[in-house]
Design an enzyme around this catalytic site. Structure first.
Site, PDB file in Angstrom:
ATOM      1  N   HIS A 138     -26.139  15.733  -2.387  1.00  0.00           N
ATOM      2  CA  HIS A 138     -26.821  15.757  -3.690  1.00  0.00           C
ATOM      3  C   HIS A 138     -27.855  16.867  -3.782  1.00  0.00           C
ATOM      4  CE1 HIS A 138     -25.354  11.791  -5.306  1.00  0.00           C
ATOM      5  NE2 HIS A 138     -24.983  11.706  -4.038  1.00  0.00           N
ATOM      6  N   ASP A 143     -33.673  22.894  -6.684  1.00  0.00           N
ATOM      7  CA  ASP A 143     -33.264  21.522  -6.998  1.00  0.00           C
ATOM      8  C   ASP A 143     -31.744  21.461  -6.998  1.00  0.00           C
ATOM      9  OD1 ASP A 143     -33.364  18.862  -7.844  1.00  0.00           O
ATOM     10  OD2 ASP A 143     -34.950  19.260  -9.313  1.00  0.00           O
TER      11      ASP A 143
HETATM   12  C1  G6P Z   1     -33.207  12.799  -4.012  1.00  0.00           C
HETATM   13  C2  G6P Z   1     -32.157  12.583  -2.941  1.00  0.00           C
HETATM   14  C3  G6P Z   1     -31.740  11.129  -2.856  1.00  0.00           C
HETATM   15  C4  G6P Z   1     -32.973  10.245  -2.737  1.00  0.00           C
HETATM   16  C5  G6P Z   1     -33.935  10.499  -3.892  1.00  0.00           C
HETATM   17  C6  G6P Z   1     -35.222   9.667  -3.796  1.00  0.00           C
HETATM   18  O1  G6P Z   1     -32.650  12.668  -5.271  1.00  0.00           O
HETATM   19  O2  G6P Z   1     -31.034  13.412  -3.168  1.00  0.00           O
HETATM   20  O3  G6P Z   1     -30.900  10.927  -1.745  1.00  0.00           O
HETATM   21  O4  G6P Z   1     -32.598   8.893  -2.708  1.00  0.00           O
HETATM   22  O5  G6P Z   1     -34.281  11.874  -3.879  1.00  0.00           O
HETATM   23  O6  G6P Z   1     -35.852   9.823  -2.571  1.00  0.00           O
HETATM   24  P1  G6P Z   1     -36.062   8.628  -1.540  1.00  0.00           P
HETATM   25  O7  G6P Z   1     -36.530   9.312  -0.289  1.00  0.00           O
HETATM   26  O8  G6P Z   1     -37.113   7.755  -2.156  1.00  0.00           O
HETATM   27  O9  G6P Z   1     -34.764   7.907  -1.363  1.00  0.00           O
END
Ligand code: G6P
Length: 484
Positions: A169, A383
């Site tokens: 992602h 991003d």
């Molecule tokens: C990004 C990453 C995700 C992640 C999200 C939130 O979008 O690509 O994999 O889940 O951030 O971050 P966190 O560390 O809270 O899961």
């Protein structure tokens, strides 16, 4: 092992992600239950899960707890436990202090620690074991994101019968940066365990393929990687493709058309003292998002007298994120100091320059905020995609509003009619914000209409369908593709 499973635990479609797509909610008596977390990925996959007998393998978000599998909204949830130390070393350490900054072009310096790597391997093995135990014979398993890059190979070793997909992602960096990683070979080999490795942008896929060729010395033809076995004999083909993710456009449109949302949007503007222009930023509080650059541009516009407090207000939502990671604590201090300074200097008794909110909000409130905003600022320094940019457009069913969008987002590939900027160029950022504010209605709505068409056609359901269709290709289809 395969034979120790009950048939009920054998799923034809398994998603593996660091987090489960549910949040814990506790009622007044302290009893806890689970609520579907907002987010495009789960919305897109829920129908696939329901029709294909699907399971989602992931972490429930608390430490040191062993949860039994449970069902939520038609999806079987398979919790993977993390200890306090796993969270420290695997999640806050290797995932978010090594990989995250490295993959976002070293905006802050990545840290390389062998103890973090050991934990990353161990936890990836735990996710792979859980997925191997949940998957039925010949099932499709779709592994998500940078936290789990070793899972595809681990899973293939345990279960060669599976179709394995991976989707990254976040960006994939150029080989010159990726080469810093002491465990670069292991990570590439981990990913190549998948049949299909998906990226947000063609550029990310190209970076990955270049790394594979340079670092592993493996043959790459077009998007195809000729993976060899331990003795150097040809084994199979893995593919790398761009599949830009999107949003659930329809559900945002529905909320946007709800009179309650529209009333709330008006109320938000009244609450701000009805300024002529509401400028909005919505981000996780993360150093990749360019929040400092945005604040600098906005405050200079006030200093220069090109904008005036009362006439224009910047609303900055910064949702709390990774709060125990040092760089995130530092960033929060810097942002809050900066906002305090800007407001101290420019606020009047009646009006504020920057309304800063360190909170996250329910999705309905976000849609109302998007509607209330004349100009949206997405100034990320790097991003993978940036879904906020797409959500802003979806929320403007009236085709009003203007999007200022950083070139360094995946979204910039698709949203050519945004006001695109290089956020490092503060002078250009300032001019572009003013241009977006002053855009004639006809011009603004022309741009919004074109972008809206893009995200209506390319929604997240289409994204997952396209990825899964490509993953399902047979060897014959793949060699036919190679001939064309
Ligand atoms: C990004 C990453 C995700 C992640 C999200 C939130 O979008 O690509 O994999 O889940 O951030 O971050 P966190 O560390 O809270 O899961």
């Amino acid at each position: 092992p395969l034979d120790s499973k009950t048939p009920a635990a054998a799923y034809d479609f398994v998603v593996v992600a660091n987090r489960l797509p549910v949040n814990r909610v506790s009622d007044d008596d302290g009893a806890t239950s689970w609520q579907r977390a907002p987010g495009g990925l789960v919305t897109a996959l829920a129908p696939v899960m329901e029709s294909a007998d699907g399971a989602w393998v992931g972490w429930a978000g608390a430490t040191d707890e062993e949860l039994e599998p449970f069902e939520n909204g038609g999806i079987s949830m398979v919790p993977v436990p993390l200890t306090e130390s796993d969270v420290n070393l695997y999640y806050e350490g290797f995932s978010n202090s090594t990989l995250w900054p490295l993959y976002h072009d070293v905006i802050v310096a990545p840290e390389y620690h062998r103890t973090w790597w050991d934990s990353y391997r161990k936890v990836n093995q735990r996710f792979a074991d859980a997925a191997a135990a949940a998957a039925a014979e010949g099932a499709t398993v779709w592994v998500q994101d940078y936290q789990l890059q070793l899972v595809p190979k681990m899973l293939r070793e345990a279960r060669p019968d599976l179709k394995i997909g991976f989707f990254n992602h976040i960006p994939f960096p150029s080989v010159d940066l990726f080469a810093q990683l002491p465990w670069r070979k292991r990570v590439l080999e981990g990913l190549l365990g998948a049949d299909l490795i998906g990226f947000q942008r063609p550029g990310d896929a190209a970076n990955f393929l270049r790394s594979v060729r340079r670092i592993l010395g493996v043959t790459v033809r077009g998007q195809q990687v000729h993976v060899q076995d331990a003795d150097g004999n040809p084994e199979r083909i893995a593919r790398a493709e761009a599949h830009p993710i999107s949003i659930d456009t329809e559900s945002i449109t529905r909320l946007a058309n709800d009179p309650k949302t529209q009333e709330r949007a008006k109320e938000i503007r009244r609450g701000l003292g009805n300024p002529d222009v509401v400028v909005l930023g919505v981000d996780r509080l993360d150093y990749t998002k360019g929040i400092r650059h945005r604040l600098k541009a906005f405050s200079e516009l006030l200093d220069d007298g090109r904008l005036e407090v009362g006439g224009a207000t910047l609303v900055q939502i910064a949702s709390p994120s990774r709060e125990r990671v040092g760089e995130y604590m530092k960033l929060r201090d810097e942002i809050e100091l900066t906002v305090g300074r800007i407001n101290g200097e420019h606020d009047t008794v009646a009006h504020t320059a920057v309304r800063y909110l360190h909170h996250s909000y329910p999705f309905e409130e976000m849609v109302a905020l998007f509607q209330a905003a004349d100009v949206m600022l997405v100034t990320a320094l790097r991003d993978g995609m940036n879904l906020v940019a797409k959500e802003y457009i979806a929320a403007h069913t009236d085709n009003k509003g203007a999007l200022v969008l950083s070139e360094f987002t995946g979204a910039a590939d698709q949203l050519k009619h945004a006001y695109q900027v290089n956020p490092h160029d503060i002078a250009d950022l300032k001019d572009t914000i003013v241009e977006a504010i002053n855009a004639p209605d006809a011009e603004a709505s022309r741009r919004m209409r074109i972008m809206r068409r893009q995200i209506v056609t390319n929604d997240v359901a289409r994204w997952s369908r396209k990825f899964l269709e490509s993953l399902a290709k047979s060897d014959a289809d793949i060699s036919a593709d190679a001939r064309h």
